[in-house]
Design a protein around this motif. Structure first.
Motif, PDB file in Angstrom:
ATOM      1  N   ARG A 152       0.662  -1.351  -0.094  1.00  0.00           N
ATOM      2  CA  ARG A 152       0.085  -0.047   0.096  1.00  0.00           C
ATOM      3  C   ARG A 152       0.920   1.278   0.065  1.00  0.00           C
ATOM      4  N   ALA A 153       2.004   1.295   0.695  1.00  0.00           N
ATOM      5  CA  ALA A 153       2.873   2.543   0.730  1.00  0.00           C
ATOM      6  C   ALA A 153       4.022   1.943   1.166  1.00  0.00           C
ATOM      7  N   PRO A 154       5.389   2.671   0.874  1.00  0.00           N
ATOM      8  CA  PRO A 154       6.560   2.378   1.391  1.00  0.00           C
ATOM      9  C   PRO A 154       6.639   2.296   2.919  1.00  0.00           C
ATOM     10  N   VAL A 155       7.507   1.539   3.689  1.00  0.00           N
ATOM     11  CA  VAL A 155       7.745   1.364   4.881  1.00  0.00           C
ATOM     12  C   VAL A 155       9.126   1.713   5.205  1.00  0.00           C
ATOM     13  N   ASP A 156       9.272   2.083   6.189  1.00  0.00           N
ATOM     14  CA  ASP A 156      10.746   2.435   6.927  1.00  0.00           C
ATOM     15  C   ASP A 156      10.811   2.127   8.334  1.00  0.00           C
ATOM     16  N   ARG A 157      11.722   2.469   9.004  1.00  0.00           N
ATOM     17  CA  ARG A 157      12.069   1.867  10.340  1.00  0.00           C
ATOM     18  C   ARG A 157      10.917   2.544  11.375  1.00  0.00           C
ATOM     19  N   HIS A 158      10.399   3.604  10.941  1.00  0.00           N
ATOM     20  CA  HIS A 158       9.499   4.256  11.925  1.00  0.00           C
ATOM     21  C   HIS A 158       8.087   3.697  11.831  1.00  0.00           C
ATOM     22  N   ILE A 159       7.907   3.435  10.450  1.00  0.00           N
ATOM     23  CA  ILE A 159       6.653   3.044  10.247  1.00  0.00           C
ATOM     24  C   ILE A 159       6.420   1.596  10.742  1.00  0.00           C
TER      25      ILE A 159
END
Length: 267
Positions: free
Chosen positions: A117-124
């Motif tokens: 659905r959307a890019p993910v990173d460490r904070h997400i």
């Protein structure tokens, strides 16, 4: 999924059920990685048909230490099922004829995590995590003597055997998981030492990798899933009658322990 992939999965499954090992090269040769994951999916289908259910995922070889130990050049993934789960100080299944133990930081998801659905990173991904746990992965390879390459290991579900879930890590900030230290011991001597940063630089970054890998195959992580983020020390053999344990701690002064046993009459 081809009939050949199903046949190879059935061969791996039969060996695991019988508590025996196979020569990797003679059994499956070296498939390409896409085929290796297809065999892994066929193996999972056999588990599900036998009444198991998926409860999460493992990341293999996220640490340089484990890649060096096993001669693997990059990480892989594999599913975890409910029958793999153990409590601290439980005994491993007798069908695991060459079990090895590695301490890992486990993550339990509070919400779904969908990198489609959307890019993910460490904070997400941190926002999706309910808590972190002290875990021991009991790896078990179908391949005799742990002689395999990345593709053979992937087909064999990244050597997933069982997962020992220990206490929750009292970490208030998941961003600090990379500083959590761990020591693996047999009760007499230290067998290895590591820190959370050994898992892909940060356990949350390992979770990002997993979410992206699953998204590439049109899958997502589910609420309640367990994720083990990769071994933090070299994997150590669990001999018959032995107990291995790991202590996790941080500079905040807390420490927790998790252990696993093997029956003395294990073959």
């Amino acid at each position: 999924m081809t009939d050949e992939n199903t046949r190879l999965a059935e061969t791996i499954w039969a060996a695991r059920q019988a508590g025996r090992t196979l020569d990797a090269e003679a059994t499956i040769g070296t498939p390409d990685l896409a085929t290796a994951y297809a065999i892994q999916r066929a193996l999972l289908a056999l588990r599900l048909a036998a009444g198991e259910r998926v409860v999460g995922w493992k990341l293999g070889y996220t640490s340089e230490l484990m890649r060096r130990q096993m001669g693997i050049d990059r990480p892989n993934i594999g599913p975890l099922t409910d029958r793999m789960l153990l409590g601290s100080d439980d005994a491993v299944n007798e069908r695991l004829v060459q079990p090895r133990v590695e301490p890992e930081i486990g993550l339990r998801l509070r919400t779904t995590l969908d990198a489609r659905r959307a890019p993910v990173d460490r904070h997400i991904v941190a926002a999706a995590v309910e808590a972190a746990y002290a875990c021991l992965e009991v790896v078990h390879s179908t391949w005799t003597g742990y002689r395999f390459n990345l593709e053979q290991n992937t087909a064999d579900n990244s050597s997933a055997g069982q997962l020992v879930v220990g206490p929750r890590l009292p970490v208030t900030d998941p961003m600090a998981l990379d500083t959590v230290a761990v020591r693996l011991s047999d009760g007499h001597a230290e067998l290895g030492r590591g820190v959370g940063a050994g898992a892909d630089g940060h356990p949350l970054d390992a979770l990002v990798r997993l979410a992206q890998e699953l998204a590439a195959n049109d899958r997502r992580l589910e609420a309640g899933d367990w994720v083990i983020t990769g071994g933090l020390t070299a994997a150590q053999p669990l001999a018959p009658g032995a107990r291995l344990s790991a202590r996790f701690w941080s500079g905040d002064g807390w420490s927790v322990d998790v252990g696993v046993r093997r029956r003395a009459d294990a073959v």
